[in-house]
Motif scaffolding. Structure first.
Motif, PDB file in Angstrom:
ATOM      1  N   ARG A 179       0.847  -1.182   0.000  1.00 60.82           N
ATOM      2  CA  ARG A 179       0.000   0.000   0.000  1.00 60.82           C
ATOM      3  C   ARG A 179       0.892   1.245   0.000  1.00 60.82           C
ATOM      4  O   ARG A 179       1.864   1.328   0.760  1.00 60.82           O
ATOM      5  CB  ARG A 179      -0.886   0.006   1.244  1.00 60.82           C
ATOM      6  N   ASP A 180       0.587   2.155  -0.885  1.00 57.68           N
ATOM      7  CA  ASP A 180       1.353   3.389  -1.083  1.00 57.68           C
ATOM      8  C   ASP A 180       2.728   3.132  -1.701  1.00 57.68           C
ATOM      9  O   ASP A 180       3.573   4.037  -1.728  1.00 57.68           O
ATOM     10  CB  ASP A 180       1.521   4.178   0.222  1.00 57.68           C
ATOM     11  N   GLU A 202      -2.550   4.296  -9.344  1.00 50.16           N
ATOM     12  CA  GLU A 202      -2.877   5.714  -9.490  1.00 50.16           C
ATOM     13  C   GLU A 202      -1.705   6.433 -10.151  1.00 50.16           C
ATOM     14  O   GLU A 202      -0.632   6.557  -9.553  1.00 50.16           O
ATOM     15  CB  GLU A 202      -3.155   6.337  -8.125  1.00 50.16           C
ATOM     16  N   THR A 249       0.694   9.248 -11.134  1.00 49.53           N
ATOM     17  CA  THR A 249       1.030  10.492 -10.426  1.00 49.53           C
ATOM     18  C   THR A 249       1.862  11.461 -11.257  1.00 49.53           C
ATOM     19  O   THR A 249       2.055  12.605 -10.854  1.00 49.53           O
ATOM     20  CB  THR A 249       1.796  10.160  -9.132  1.00 49.53           C
ATOM     21  N   ARG A 292       1.323   5.072  -8.041  1.00 46.74           N
ATOM     22  CA  ARG A 292       1.370   4.534  -6.683  1.00 46.74           C
ATOM     23  C   ARG A 292       0.252   3.521  -6.506  1.00 46.74           C
ATOM     24  O   ARG A 292      -0.774   3.567  -7.199  1.00 46.74           O
ATOM     25  CB  ARG A 292       1.226   5.656  -5.639  1.00 46.74           C
ATOM     26  N   GLY A 352      -2.789   2.137  -4.392  1.00 44.79           N
ATOM     27  CA  GLY A 352      -3.751   2.726  -3.480  1.00 44.79           C
ATOM     28  C   GLY A 352      -3.923   1.909  -2.219  1.00 44.79           C
ATOM     29  O   GLY A 352      -3.202   0.947  -1.950  1.00 44.79           O
ATOM     30  N   ARG A 404      -8.647  -0.291  -3.171  1.00 47.12           N
ATOM     31  CA  ARG A 404      -8.227  -0.313  -4.569  1.00 47.12           C
ATOM     32  C   ARG A 404      -8.811  -1.539  -5.270  1.00 47.12           C
ATOM     33  O   ARG A 404      -8.849  -2.628  -4.717  1.00 47.12           O
ATOM     34  CB  ARG A 404      -6.697  -0.324  -4.596  1.00 47.12           C
TER      35      ARG A 404
END
Length: 289
Positions: free
Chosen positions: A139-140, A193, A195, A261, A263, A267
């Motif tokens: 995550r992230d 996602e 960026t 990235r 999510g 997600r």
């Protein structure tokens, strides 16, 4: 993974030697250095994170990750290239492992940063690689993909019609020659996602810097594919050499870099290339060396 120069299969020492010369020459080009600098900045690698360079070649970026204090891995299907990367590396945080972009040797949600340069163009199904990146990212987690778009190739001087056929030569050699323009779509399609995206033109205006070999390679491809005749090939190379002599030479192709990235838990799930599979990591916690 299908890679240029038939990188998919293990090559003999002479072929790998040529690959290394090409990789080193390209690494010195300002456009490549700028894109790599941007990629390192947006990756924001932190000490203790697991960072992976997919298709790492000679391992330059893996060493960058290690210098940042990350647990750095280079994934490379060529045993000879892995050996060269290891030879150039003197850092206990860096390790080079066998694997491909579509089947990474890491467990689900076990990687913080992924970097992948000039690999998607060589893949029949780059979407499978993007899905695999999404699978292994925490995550992230962050990912940056850099690739060429050979549809942007420009060659001068010479007969414009003949030059155009040479510019299209990679269409008949690479599975995904337009990978650069697809990067954001591939990453978004994997549930990541997006960026950012940037581009740089890899411009060669002095053949002596190494570009002559690439231009000759593309022209030979076009000749072999039947895009141009033997006579057209000979005339084009003569015109290019004359242009270079008088300072009127240009070759360029655009490279793109896209970042994304992973999510949070809401997600959308992403299917891997083999539906419902779950890789068991073959990269375990490091043992003391």
């Amino acid at each position: 993974m299908t890679q240029g120069f038939s990188w998919q299969e293990e090559q003999d020492a002479e072929t790998v030697g040529r690959q290394i010369i090409w990789l080193d020459a390209l690494a010195r080009h300002p456009a490549v250095r700028e894109l790599r600098s941007w990629a390192l900045d947006v990756s924001a690698v932190k000490p203790g994170e697991r960072a992976v360079d997919v298709g790492c070649g000679t391992g330059e970026q893996v060493r960058e990750f290690a210098c940042a204090g990350a647990e750095a891995f280079g994934v490379e299907p060529s045993g000879r290239l892995r050996a060269e990367a290891s030879r150039r590396t003197n850092d206990s945080l860096a390790e080079f492992v066998d694997g491909t972009a579509e089947a990474l040797p890491f467990g689900k949600g076990s990687v913080d940063v992924i970097r992948c340069e000039r690999v998607f163009q060589h893949l029949d199904r780059p979407a499978d690689a993007a899905a695999e990146f999404a699978r292994v990212l925490r995550r992230d987690g962050r990912v940056v993909v850099i690739d060429m778009d050979w549809g942007t190739t420009v060659l001068h001087p010479g007969d414009p019609l003949v030059a155009r056929e040479v510019e299209k030569a990679q269409d008949g050699e690479l599975p995904s020659p337009g990978a650069g323009r697809r990067l954001t779509g591939l990453l978004a399609g994997a549930g990541l996602e997006v960026t950012g995206i940037v581009a740089r033109s890899l411009i060669i205006w002095e053949p002596a810097t190494g570009g002559w070999g690439l231009v000759g390679h593309l022209a030979a491809q076009a000749q072999r594919q039947g895009r141009i005749t033997d006579e057209e090939h000979k005339r084009l190379m003569t015109d290019l050499a004359a242009g270079a002599e008088r300072g009127d030479f240009h070759f360029s192709v655009t490279m793109f870099a896209a970042s994304a990235r992973a999510g949070g838990p809401d997600r959308a799930p992403v299917s891997s290339p083999e539906d419902h599979r779950d890789h068991e990591s073959i990269v375990h916690e490091r043992q003391p060396r």
